[in-house]
Design a protein around this motif. Structure first.
Motif, mmCIF file in Angstrom:
data_model
loop_
_atom_site.group_PDB
_atom_site.id
_atom_site.type_symbol
_atom_site.label_atom_id
_atom_site.label_comp_id
_atom_site.label_asym_id
_atom_site.label_seq_id
_atom_site.Cartn_x
_atom_site.Cartn_y
_atom_site.Cartn_z
ATOM 1 N N GLY A 23 0.795 -1.224 0.000
ATOM 2 C CA GLY A 23 0.000 0.000 0.000
ATOM 3 C C GLY A 23 0.824 1.269 0.000
ATOM 4 O O GLY A 23 0.280 2.360 -0.179
ATOM 5 N N LEU A 24 2.149 1.142 0.164
ATOM 6 C CA LEU A 24 3.001 2.326 0.212
ATOM 7 C C LEU A 24 3.333 2.778 -1.205
ATOM 8 O O LEU A 24 3.691 1.966 -2.063
ATOM 9 C CB LEU A 24 4.287 2.010 0.974
ATOM 10 C CG LEU A 24 5.050 3.227 1.503
ATOM 11 C CD1 LEU A 24 4.290 3.847 2.667
ATOM 12 C CD2 LEU A 24 6.434 2.826 1.947
ATOM 13 N N VAL A 25 3.196 4.076 -1.449
ATOM 14 C CA VAL A 25 3.578 4.663 -2.730
ATOM 15 C C VAL A 25 5.003 5.177 -2.590
ATOM 16 O O VAL A 25 5.298 5.979 -1.698
ATOM 17 C CB VAL A 25 2.620 5.808 -3.129
ATOM 18 C CG1 VAL A 25 3.090 6.478 -4.413
ATOM 19 C CG2 VAL A 25 1.197 5.270 -3.290
ATOM 20 N N LEU A 26 5.893 4.707 -3.445
ATOM 21 C CA LEU A 26 7.294 5.136 -3.437
ATOM 22 C C LEU A 26 7.395 6.417 -4.252
ATOM 23 O O LEU A 26 7.093 6.423 -5.450
ATOM 24 C CB LEU A 26 8.186 4.036 -4.016
ATOM 25 C CG LEU A 26 8.030 2.662 -3.352
ATOM 26 C CD1 LEU A 26 8.905 1.636 -4.049
ATOM 27 C CD2 LEU A 26 8.342 2.741 -1.865
ATOM 28 N N MET A 27 7.803 7.499 -3.592
ATOM 29 C CA MET A 27 7.760 8.832 -4.206
ATOM 30 C C MET A 27 9.143 9.329 -4.625
ATOM 31 O O MET A 27 10.153 8.967 -4.027
ATOM 32 C CB MET A 27 7.161 9.825 -3.215
ATOM 33 C CG MET A 27 5.747 9.526 -2.833
ATOM 34 S SD MET A 27 5.161 10.802 -1.687
ATOM 35 C CE MET A 27 3.578 10.140 -1.257
ATOM 36 N N SER A 28 9.128 10.191 -5.616
ATOM 37 C CA SER A 28 10.367 10.810 -6.087
ATOM 38 C C SER A 28 10.642 12.089 -5.317
ATOM 39 O O SER A 28 9.815 12.567 -4.536
ATOM 40 C CB SER A 28 10.262 11.124 -7.578
ATOM 41 O OG SER A 28 9.475 12.295 -7.773
ATOM 42 N N ASP A 29 11.816 12.668 -5.581
ATOM 43 C CA ASP A 29 12.168 13.920 -4.924
ATOM 44 C C ASP A 29 11.359 15.102 -5.455
ATOM 45 O O ASP A 29 11.435 16.196 -4.915
ATOM 46 C CB ASP A 29 13.674 14.204 -5.007
ATOM 47 C CG ASP A 29 14.314 13.726 -6.283
ATOM 48 O OD1 ASP A 29 13.584 13.472 -7.257
ATOM 49 O OD2 ASP A 29 15.541 13.607 -6.309
ATOM 50 N N ARG A 50 -3.102 7.615 1.867
ATOM 51 C CA ARG A 50 -3.042 8.961 2.440
ATOM 52 C C ARG A 50 -3.155 10.000 1.319
ATOM 53 O O ARG A 50 -2.804 9.716 0.168
ATOM 54 C CB ARG A 50 -1.742 9.147 3.221
ATOM 55 C CG ARG A 50 -1.661 8.227 4.450
ATOM 56 C CD ARG A 50 -0.449 8.535 5.288
ATOM 57 N NE ARG A 50 -0.434 9.921 5.748
ATOM 58 C CZ ARG A 50 -1.110 10.369 6.804
ATOM 59 N NH1 ARG A 50 -1.862 9.550 7.512
ATOM 60 N NH2 ARG A 50 -1.038 11.634 7.156
ATOM 61 N N PRO A 51 -3.643 11.216 1.626
ATOM 62 C CA PRO A 51 -3.803 12.244 0.585
ATOM 63 C C PRO A 51 -2.514 12.527 -0.184
ATOM 64 O O PRO A 51 -2.549 12.759 -1.390
ATOM 65 C CB PRO A 51 -4.257 13.477 1.384
ATOM 66 C CG PRO A 51 -4.889 12.922 2.612
ATOM 67 C CD PRO A 51 -4.157 11.668 2.930
ATOM 68 N N GLU A 52 -1.370 12.493 0.511
ATOM 69 C CA GLU A 52 -0.096 12.761 -0.159
ATOM 70 C C GLU A 52 0.205 11.691 -1.207
ATOM 71 O O GLU A 52 0.741 11.988 -2.279
ATOM 72 C CB GLU A 52 1.041 12.820 0.872
ATOM 73 C CG GLU A 52 0.920 13.959 1.865
ATOM 74 C CD GLU A 52 0.019 13.633 3.057
ATOM 75 O OE1 GLU A 52 -0.050 14.474 3.963
ATOM 76 O OE2 GLU A 52 -0.612 12.550 3.087
ATOM 77 N N ALA A 53 -0.124 10.436 -0.893
ATOM 78 C CA ALA A 53 0.095 9.345 -1.841
ATOM 79 C C ALA A 53 -0.841 9.468 -3.040
ATOM 80 O O ALA A 53 -0.434 9.261 -4.183
ATOM 81 C CB ALA A 53 -0.091 8.005 -1.144
ATOM 82 N N LEU A 54 -2.101 9.813 -2.780
ATOM 83 C CA LEU A 54 -3.055 10.011 -3.875
ATOM 84 C C LEU A 54 -2.600 11.135 -4.805
ATOM 85 O O LEU A 54 -2.681 11.013 -6.030
ATOM 86 C CB LEU A 54 -4.440 10.320 -3.309
ATOM 87 C CG LEU A 54 -5.167 9.162 -2.623
ATOM 88 C CD1 LEU A 54 -6.414 9.673 -1.910
ATOM 89 C CD2 LEU A 54 -5.521 8.078 -3.633
ATOM 90 N N ARG A 55 -2.114 12.217 -4.217
ATOM 91 C CA ARG A 55 -1.632 13.339 -5.029
ATOM 92 C C ARG A 55 -0.439 12.912 -5.886
ATOM 93 O O ARG A 55 -0.338 13.259 -7.067
ATOM 94 C CB ARG A 55 -1.264 14.520 -4.131
ATOM 95 C CG ARG A 55 -0.861 15.768 -4.889
ATOM 96 C CD ARG A 55 -0.800 17.013 -4.016
ATOM 97 N NE ARG A 55 -0.088 16.814 -2.770
ATOM 98 C CZ ARG A 55 -0.655 16.783 -1.580
ATOM 99 N NH1 ARG A 55 -1.963 16.924 -1.457
ATOM 100 N NH2 ARG A 55 0.066 16.623 -0.474
#
Length: 195
Positions: A62-68, A184-189
């Motif tokens: 469920g974790l979204v791996l995000m870029s910088d 979480r909203p940050e992951a959706l964004r």
């Protein structure tokens, strides 16, 4: 496509958005140190932002791996383990440097990565310790590529390990559509920014 890496080896592969990347432990004590870079070279995995925005200290389903830049690189869709280490780094780096060089990248592109199949526990005193025997042969984890990626994998032992690492198989296949439920909203964004 499937590729098997013995212990102390490295490999890299371009992965198109919407594809699944499945890592499978071929033996006990496997460790897959993974770096992820956007295919356009503008985005690379940012561990601090990934953890902080999703309020966690481990990599899990469920974790979204995000870029910088706050974009989604990949999402963890399946795992037989509830914990993968992203706090302690990787060694030796020369294997990953050789793979980075194949894509025109270098030492400046070595960044925080993930040690799949490894658990480093955090005590109440904020001390870190390696949990022995966390992964066994057959354990697996699957990521869905949320944009075109370059994926780098090293099967060197975790830097704190006292036993040799096992090999890992990497399979690229078709991914199921993502389910935004519970993100979480940050992951959706981050996901919306790459659609």
């Amino acid at each position: 496509m499937k590729h098997e890496l013995p212990a102390d080896a490295a490999w890299s592969v371009p992965v198109r958005a919407g594809r699944a990347i499945t890592l499978t432990a071929l033996a006990d004590n496997a460790n897959a140190s993974v770096l992820i870079v956007g295919a356009d070279r503008l985005d690379r995995l940012n561990i601090p932002d990934t953890l902080k925005s999703q309020m966690t200290a481990r990599i899990h389903v469920g974790l979204v791996l995000m870029s910088d830049r706050g974009l989604a690189l990949a999402t963890v869709t399946e795992s037989t383990l509830d914990w993968h280490d992203c706090l302690t780094g990787f060694l030796p780096s020369h294997l990953l440097l050789l793979e980075l060089a194949k894509h025109g990248l270098g030492a400046a592109d070595l960044h925080g990565g993930i040690n799949f199949f490894t658990k480093v526990a955090v005590s109440s005193a904020a001390a870190l310790s390696l949990v022995p025997g966390h992964a066994t042969a057959g354990d697996s984890v699957t990521l869905r590529a949320d944009q075109d990626l370059l994926v780098f994998v090293s099967t060197s032992a975790h830097p704190w390990a006292t036993t040799p690492a096992g090999g890992v198989a990497v399979q690229i296949g078709t991914a199921e559509p993502g389910d935004p439920e519970g993100l979480r909203p940050e992951a959706l964004r981050a996901l919306e920014l790459v659609r």
